[in-house]
Design an enzyme around this catalytic site. Structure first.
Site, PDB file in Angstrom:
ATOM      1  N   HIS A 253       0.851  -1.190   0.000  1.00 15.85           N
ATOM      2  CA  HIS A 253       0.000   0.000   0.000  1.00 15.85           C
ATOM      3  C   HIS A 253       0.881   1.232   0.000  1.00 15.85           C
ATOM      4  CE1 HIS A 253      -3.073   2.919   1.216  1.00 15.85           C
ATOM      5  NE2 HIS A 253      -3.955   2.033   0.804  1.00 15.85           N
ATOM      6  N   ASP A 305      -8.225  -4.718  -0.304  1.00 12.46           N
ATOM      7  CA  ASP A 305      -8.746  -5.210  -1.579  1.00 12.46           C
ATOM      8  C   ASP A 305      -8.593  -6.721  -1.739  1.00 12.46           C
ATOM      9  OD1 ASP A 305      -9.551  -2.708  -2.631  1.00 12.46           O
ATOM     10  OD2 ASP A 305      -7.458  -2.228  -3.027  1.00 12.46           O
TER      11      ASP A 305
END
Length: 368
Positions: A253, A305
């Site tokens: 991320h 996700d």
């Protein structure tokens, strides 16, 4: 700096992420909000700044429920959009049409009213278009489900959702509701900084969210998991990807280096959903094995996700609808940022580092 990495582009009181204290909305920890509050409470918190009391929540929720009923002009637009259209374009177009029917006041005095109605209308845009083009009928937008989470699942599938499905959808709406100056939120703030209307801010966010590097990661992540027959098959393929130095979507991320604070919540939700009769528990085992291997060998944590895609898959939601669901969630954050930007505004106009040619003389067409 490339991609504005490390650049502080403004001030905000809405959200903190990546500052050493996890993810917080208006000071409240994301785990508490996702598991202890309905999404409507969280949306109110983002928009107003404080959690609602019972009376405030009832008024807010009633207005959202009322707005599920779409005006005839918007239904006409949704029927006219072809079945081949991307669902994100459906959402963007319907938002523009809705803004034509219910324009925002020039002085933004009704901004809260407009975004509250839009929060109610967003799920109906997708539900109405889906049933018109996929099932060939005009769906009734009345539902006994009081929460947005329950309404989405019940009207898409046209059957009463399991409690765990409503719990998961509610949590996912909250987990995706806000994330500081991400690409779509920053784009939305740029539009807001021109003192444009709330619908223009929302369509800006939708257009940015449509990009594969922003909103579609959970679609790609579940597609990756679904291709494997078993854990051994998955781990062998991961080794091949490691050897080719290719990325696996759903890991790492831009902000979180050690842990995406949303991921443990997503993991537990997927674990609960795998017990449904309609679910394939093997997929959870495959996803968990991939997660553990990537973390152990590459040091990359999974982000929301990765298991987020599995959550939607277990709820039997069409894959192309994952990002429209993101809109229904993130719109609360977008609007909060638009309100904040317009309240203390200076138009956002950064400079660029010029890399073109030095000044040169103009050459007449005949001499070129």
């Amino acid at each position: 700096m490339s991609g504005l990495a490390g650049v502080t582009a403004g001030q905000s009181s809405i959200c903190t992420c990546g500052l050493g204290n996890g993810l917080n909305y208006r000071g409240y920890d994301i785990a508490d909000l996702a598991l202890k509050a309905d999404f409507e409470e969280v949306a109110y918190l983002l928009l107003v700044g404080e959690l609602p009391n019972k009376k405030e929540l009832k008024l807010f929720q009633d207005k959202i429920i009322e707005a599920r009923q779409l005006p005839a002009a918007v239904k006409e637009v949704l029927r006219a959009i072809p079945a081949s259209a991307h669902p994100m374009d459906v959402m963007k177009t319907a938002t523009s049409a809705y803004g034509c029917v219910f324009p925002e006041a020039e002085d933004f005095s009704d901004q809260m009213d407009k975004i509250t109605k839009l929060l109610g209308a967003f799920p109906s845009f997708l539900v109405y278009w889906h049933h018109w083009h996929v099932n060939g009928k005009e769906i009734d937008l009345i539902s006994e489900e009081q929460t947005m989470a329950g309404f989405i699942v019940e009207r898409l599938k046209e059957k009463k959702p399991f409690d765990v499905e409503v719990k998961a959808m509610n949590a996912m709406l909250t987990l995706y509701a806000e994330h500081e100056f991400n690409a779509s939120t920053f784009a939305n703030r740029i539009t807001a900084s021109t003192l444009s209307d709330i619908y223009s801010c929302m369509t800006t966010g939708i257009g940015t969210l449509k990009g594969h590097l922003h909103g579609g990661a959970n679609e790609v992540a579940i597609k990756f998991v679904l291709q494997f027959d078993n854990v051994e098959h998955a781990l062998a393929e991961v080794d091949k990807l490691f050897a080719k130095k290719e990325k696996i979507m759903g890991f790492g991320h831009r902000v979180y280096r050690e842990l995406d604070p949303r991921s443990p919540i997503g993991f537990e939700l997927a674990k609960e959903l795998k017990e449904l009769e309609t679910s394939d528990p093997k997929l959870f085992d495959i996803a968990k094995a991939i997660r553990d291997k990537v973390k152990a060998e590459k040091g990359l944590p999974d982000n929301i996700d990765f298991f987020g895609g599995l959550i939607y898959h277990y709820m039997q939601i069409e894959r192309l609808y994952y990002t429209p669901l993101f809109i229904m969630s993130r719109a609360a954050g977008w609007a909060a940022h638009a309100f904040e930007q317009r309240a203390n505004n200076r138009i956002i106009r950064p400079s660029s580092e010029y890399t073109g040619p030095e000044p040169r003389a103009f050459v007449a067409l005949a001499d070129r």
